[in-house]
Scaffold this motif. Sequence first.
Motif, short mmCIF file in Angstrom:
data_model
loop_
_atom_site.label_atom_id
_atom_site.label_comp_id
_atom_site.label_asym_id
_atom_site.label_seq_id
_atom_site.Cartn_x
_atom_site.Cartn_y
_atom_site.Cartn_z
N ALA A 69 0.84 -1.20 0.00
CA ALA A 69 0.00 0.00 0.00
C ALA A 69 0.88 1.25 0.00
O ALA A 69 0.65 2.18 -0.77
CB ALA A 69 -0.94 0.00 1.21
N GLY A 70 1.90 1.25 0.85
CA GLY A 70 2.81 2.39 0.90
C GLY A 70 3.57 2.58 -0.40
O GLY A 70 3.76 3.71 -0.86
N ARG A 71 3.96 1.50 -1.02
CA ARG A 71 4.67 1.59 -2.31
C ARG A 71 3.76 2.19 -3.37
O ARG A 71 4.17 3.03 -4.16
CB ARG A 71 5.15 0.20 -2.73
CG ARG A 71 5.90 0.19 -4.05
CD ARG A 71 6.36 -1.24 -4.39
NE ARG A 71 7.18 -1.25 -5.57
CZ ARG A 71 6.72 -1.32 -6.82
NH1 ARG A 71 5.41 -1.38 -7.03
NH2 ARG A 71 7.53 -1.32 -7.84
N TYR A 72 2.52 1.74 -3.40
CA TYR A 72 1.57 2.28 -4.37
C TYR A 72 1.41 3.79 -4.18
O TYR A 72 1.45 4.56 -5.13
CB TYR A 72 0.21 1.57 -4.24
CG TYR A 72 -0.88 2.32 -4.96
CD1 TYR A 72 -0.98 2.28 -6.35
CD2 TYR A 72 -1.78 3.13 -4.26
CE1 TYR A 72 -1.96 3.01 -7.01
CE2 TYR A 72 -2.76 3.85 -4.92
CZ TYR A 72 -2.84 3.79 -6.29
OH TYR A 72 -3.79 4.52 -6.94
N VAL A 73 1.21 4.20 -2.93
CA VAL A 73 1.02 5.63 -2.64
C VAL A 73 2.26 6.40 -3.05
O VAL A 73 2.17 7.46 -3.68
CB VAL A 73 0.69 5.83 -1.15
CG1 VAL A 73 0.83 7.29 -0.73
CG2 VAL A 73 -0.71 5.30 -0.84
N TYR A 74 3.43 5.89 -2.71
CA TYR A 74 4.68 6.58 -3.04
C TYR A 74 4.84 6.76 -4.55
O TYR A 74 5.11 7.86 -5.03
CB TYR A 74 5.87 5.81 -2.45
CG TYR A 74 7.20 6.35 -2.90
CD1 TYR A 74 7.70 7.54 -2.36
CD2 TYR A 74 7.95 5.70 -3.86
CE1 TYR A 74 8.92 8.05 -2.77
CE2 TYR A 74 9.17 6.20 -4.28
CZ TYR A 74 9.65 7.37 -3.73
OH TYR A 74 10.85 7.88 -4.15
#
Length: 119
Positions: A69-74
Amino acid sequence: EWPIIICALVQLAVVLNGLTAEPIADVAERLQFFATEAVIKLSAMGKMRAYDSFVSEEWAHVLVWDLFAGRYVYLDGREKNVPVKHSIVLCFALGPVGILSHYGTRKVVEKLEERRINQ
């Protein structure tokens, strides 16, 4: 692909360790419980937390979800030039809430950009 494969292998190792660390009768009982109750009753989560192997697997599961999820947002924030620090913190604390925060931030940034262009 490699990060996904590595995370999946770590989680698989945790699950297999939990299944092989106990007597086979206990493993069979847990598998039956999972197949008959755990997937249909929310209260089963409380019972499953009594097993160290379940807690370890669930921790790995949640960590992997938060990382992706964090990778997607980043990556989406970089592509669309949207600030992401607050959303990434929320991803690692609350998973999907971080994605919602990012969508809201992205919408605000888009509206501000539209307003700036139209002036």
